[in-house]
Design an enzyme around this catalytic site. Sequence first.
Site, mmCIF file in Angstrom:
data_model
loop_
_atom_site.group_PDB
_atom_site.id
_atom_site.type_symbol
_atom_site.label_atom_id
_atom_site.label_comp_id
_atom_site.label_asym_id
_atom_site.label_seq_id
_atom_site.Cartn_x
_atom_site.Cartn_y
_atom_site.Cartn_z
ATOM 1 N N HIS A 19 0.775 -1.768 -0.159
ATOM 2 C CA HIS A 19 -0.077 0.213 -0.318
ATOM 3 C C HIS A 19 0.554 1.689 0.119
ATOM 4 C CE1 HIS A 19 -4.252 -1.272 0.029
ATOM 5 N NE2 HIS A 19 -4.047 -2.124 0.917
ATOM 6 N N ASP A 51 -1.659 -5.135 -4.041
ATOM 7 C CA ASP A 51 -2.279 -3.973 -3.246
ATOM 8 C C ASP A 51 -0.576 -3.411 -3.097
ATOM 9 O OD1 ASP A 51 -4.953 -3.949 -3.190
ATOM 10 O OD2 ASP A 51 -5.183 -4.731 -1.036
ATOM 11 N N HIS A 85 -6.899 -3.269 -5.450
ATOM 12 C CA HIS A 85 -6.797 -1.846 -5.340
ATOM 13 C C HIS A 85 -5.538 -1.717 -7.058
ATOM 14 C CE1 HIS A 85 -7.284 0.350 -1.612
ATOM 15 N NE2 HIS A 85 -7.609 -1.269 -0.977
ATOM 16 N N ARG A 136 -14.832 3.966 -9.650
ATOM 17 C CA ARG A 136 -15.405 3.623 -8.561
ATOM 18 C C ARG A 136 -13.585 4.338 -7.669
ATOM 19 N NH1 ARG A 136 -15.874 -1.041 -5.531
ATOM 20 N NH2 ARG A 136 -17.180 -0.094 -3.536
ATOM 21 N N LYS A 242 -17.638 -7.084 -9.952
ATOM 22 C CA LYS A 242 -16.568 -7.383 -8.196
ATOM 23 C C LYS A 242 -16.088 -9.203 -8.742
ATOM 24 C CE LYS A 242 -18.978 -3.980 -6.258
ATOM 25 N NZ LYS A 242 -18.955 -3.304 -4.865
ATOM 26 N N HIS A 270 -4.992 -8.527 2.070
ATOM 27 C CA HIS A 270 -6.097 -7.949 2.045
ATOM 28 C C HIS A 270 -6.803 -7.562 2.802
ATOM 29 C CE1 HIS A 270 -9.776 -7.244 -0.336
ATOM 30 N NE2 HIS A 270 -10.337 -7.919 0.278
#
Length: 313
Positions: A19, A51, A85, A136, A242, A270
Amino acid sequence: MENSVPKKPRIVCCIGDIHGFITKFQNLWSNLETLIDPVDFQNALIIFLGDYCDRGPDTPKVMDFLISLRSNYPNQSHVFLSGNHDFAFAAFVGVLPPPPDGSEFSETWKEYTSSEEREGWFKGDGYEKMHLQGRRWAGTIKVKFNTVKGTEYQGSIYDAGPTFESYGVPHGSADLVKAVPDEHKKFLADMVWVHEEDDVCIQTEEGLKLCKLIAVHAGLEKDIAVDEQLKTLKARDTRVAKVGPLCGRASVWEIPKELTEKPTIVVSGHHGKLHIEGLRLIIDEGGGLEQNPVAAVVLPSMLIVRDTDKLSK
């Protein structure tokens, strides 16, 4: 006859969600290099659980570090899983594989239009041909506080604001597409959604076991046949709005029952937790929160390594 455990099993490192925190990532990598025998580390299989972007301040530096690994550690094997992400980042910059049936990405919006206003989906240049998750990701969420995490949203429901800013553009700007270097786009385009590995050793209460390993960002859904899920994941089927194994929660927490017949490690990130139960490994102690460590698990020993571990070098 079952395969016998090799005398010197290969090291497998599974690294949790980074991240955008480059310093944590560098410290974790340094700790892994210190703790693992040099020859073993140079020949290890390194699985990144996805991610890489959002929340933290340095997504471009994280991407550069990941991209450099293949030249800096040529004898290692590297697997770069897509997290939810990263999938959304790839969707926004236009590098997702096209839907296999030739349909438009706008088809992915239909089921979720009731959320469009609350999530403030992106409506700038190029949105008409964008996958739901890209819209989104770059959107501007109306609610400012994430009650589940107890944190303020950073721009969008994905907390993508820091990623935009790290590339030098304001959150939600279509200019990000030009700002992201081609090598970062290639990295995003090449990510895999699942990785399978045969003959991985793991230390259990019964001793060393030889297992199959499946690595996927969130997990495998308990109510869908595993073969069907693996087929969709390997095909990177972007018709799906999704992708449950990349973004699910309770539905992907456990190992599907059919995998318990033949011992299978299922490793994921996650979930914002470090959770180990039998062969189900969830390695995301950081959750993208600044105060939390980034962690990895080393197989076969099951050693947990964190960026915060203070080691004598």
